[in-house]
Structure formats: structure tokens, C-alpha cells
Write a protein that holds these residues in place. Structure first.
Motif, PDB file in Angstrom:
ATOM      1  N   PHE A 129       0.819  -1.220   0.000  1.00  0.00           N
ATOM      2  CA  PHE A 129       0.000   0.000   0.000  1.00  0.00           C
ATOM      3  C   PHE A 129       0.850   1.266   0.000  1.00  0.00           C
ATOM      4  O   PHE A 129       0.454   2.287  -0.538  1.00  0.00           O
ATOM      5  CB  PHE A 129      -0.963   0.015   1.189  1.00  0.00           C
ATOM      6  CG  PHE A 129      -2.080  -0.979   1.050  1.00  0.00           C
ATOM      7  CD1 PHE A 129      -3.048  -0.821   0.068  1.00  0.00           C
ATOM      8  CD2 PHE A 129      -2.155  -2.076   1.878  1.00  0.00           C
ATOM      9  CE1 PHE A 129      -4.067  -1.736  -0.078  1.00  0.00           C
ATOM     10  CE2 PHE A 129      -3.177  -3.001   1.747  1.00  0.00           C
ATOM     11  CZ  PHE A 129      -4.138  -2.833   0.767  1.00  0.00           C
ATOM     12  N   ASP A 130       2.031   1.202   0.618  1.00  0.00           N
ATOM     13  CA  ASP A 130       2.885   2.397   0.679  1.00  0.00           C
ATOM     14  C   ASP A 130       3.753   2.567  -0.576  1.00  0.00           C
ATOM     15  O   ASP A 130       4.579   3.469  -0.655  1.00  0.00           O
ATOM     16  CB  ASP A 130       3.763   2.363   1.932  1.00  0.00           C
ATOM     17  CG  ASP A 130       4.788   1.225   1.917  1.00  0.00           C
ATOM     18  OD1 ASP A 130       4.778   0.405   0.974  1.00  0.00           O
ATOM     19  OD2 ASP A 130       5.603   1.158   2.868  1.00  0.00           O
ATOM     20  N   GLY A 131       3.582   1.692  -1.585  1.00  0.00           N
ATOM     21  CA  GLY A 131       4.345   1.801  -2.830  1.00  0.00           C
ATOM     22  C   GLY A 131       5.643   1.021  -2.825  1.00  0.00           C
ATOM     23  O   GLY A 131       6.309   0.912  -3.849  1.00  0.00           O
ATOM     24  N   SER A 132       6.049   0.496  -1.676  1.00  0.00           N
ATOM     25  CA  SER A 132       7.280  -0.287  -1.618  1.00  0.00           C
ATOM     26  C   SER A 132       6.998  -1.720  -2.060  1.00  0.00           C
ATOM     27  O   SER A 132       5.852  -2.126  -2.222  1.00  0.00           O
ATOM     28  CB  SER A 132       7.849  -0.273  -0.189  1.00  0.00           C
ATOM     29  OG  SER A 132       6.975  -0.962   0.686  1.00  0.00           O
ATOM     30  N   GLY A 133       8.028  -2.476  -2.222  1.00  0.00           N
ATOM     31  CA  GLY A 133       7.928  -3.871  -2.619  1.00  0.00           C
ATOM     32  C   GLY A 133       9.227  -4.320  -3.238  1.00  0.00           C
ATOM     33  O   GLY A 133      10.114  -3.503  -3.492  1.00  0.00           O
TER      34      GLY A 133
END
Length: 153
Positions: A129-133
């Protein structure tokens, strides 16, 4: 989808012994953008991401073919520069080396060529959800042999 401008130019020097060529190309993938004629559909966030991730790049190619009687020998080198902004510390440039041998007669020709391309590519299989990955870094190398035969008429 609006694709970015691409500007290219080249030069060739011809003689009875062969040909020397060079090409330079400028493009800016950061200028690509999405749009929609449908009301309430906006690609503003995607377009801002494209603009912040990608930069302009200069690509170049050089090559030579030498001729002796019916025989041909060829070589080339090309670089496609990295399109990622420097702040991402990612390099997706591609380097290509090629070579070939051929025979050209009055009504028939045959040619064999080898092409080696290498570079890196990246993709993010999923995001949180926070754009990280996770980001997957792939080292790519492609080796290709080509055989061409033809008849002239």
C-alpha cells in the motif's frame, strides 16, 4: 498514449572495399504520457511518475562491412543508454556486438551473422500500500545466430 520524440541521424562512407556507418539517436521516454477523452479518468499520477523516473538518452551504433571479391565480413557495436534517472541507481542500458560473414555472387548470396546483446532489466512483481515492494534485477544476455540466403533477379 503519447510517445516521446525521437531524433536520429547517421552517416555512411562508401568505397569499393566496403562501408563504414554511424548512427546517433536522441529520445526522452520521460516525455511519454497517457490521456483519456473519458470524463473523470485522469492519468496525472502515472504521468508524473513517468516524468520523475525516466530521462533523456543518447543511443549510438557503429558498423563496418569490408568486401573482397565475392566475400563479405561485417562487424558492429551499439549502445542503448540507461533511461532511468540517476537518482534511482539503476542501469537498463543494452550493449550489442555483432559480426558476420557472407558470400555474394551474381544471382545468389548467403550470409551468417552472430549477435550478442547484454544488459539489465528491472521489474516490481507487486507493491504494498505504501508503494514499496521487491524489485527484481535481471541480467539479460541474448546470443543469436542468423543464416540468410537469397536469390537476386
Amino acid at each position: 498514449l503519447t510517445t516521446p520524440l525521437k531524433f536520429s541521424g547517421g552517416i555512411a562512407l562508401l568505397s569499393k572495399y566496403g562501408i563504414l556507418t554511424g548512427d546517433v539517436e536522441f529520445t526522452n521516454p520521460g516525455q511519454a504520457k497517457y490521456s483519456s477523452e473519458t470524463p473523470d479518468i485522469s492519468f496525472q499520477q502515472e504521468n508524473e511518475t513517468i516524468k520523475s523516473v525516466f530521462k533523456s538518452v543518447v543511443n549510438y551504433r557503429v558498423g563496418a562491412e569490408f568486401r573482397y571479391e565475392i566475400y563479405r565480413i561485417r562487424g558492429g557495436y551499439a549502445v542503448q543508454g540507461s533511461t532511468y534517472e540517476d537518482s534511482f541507481n539503476l542501469d537498463n542500458s543494452i550493449k550489442t556486438i555483432s559480426g558476420g560473414l557472407g558470400v555474394r555472387m551474381k544471382r545468389f548470396f548467403v550470409d551468417v551473422a552472430y549477435v550478442n546483446s547484454s544488459g539489465n532489466s528491472y521489474y516490481q512483481p507487486y507493491t504494498f500500500f505504501d508503494g514499496s515492494g521487491p524489485v527484481v534485477d535481471l541480467d539479460n544476455e541474448t546470443n543469436t545466430w542468423l543464416l540468410t540466403a537469397g536469390f537476386t533477379f
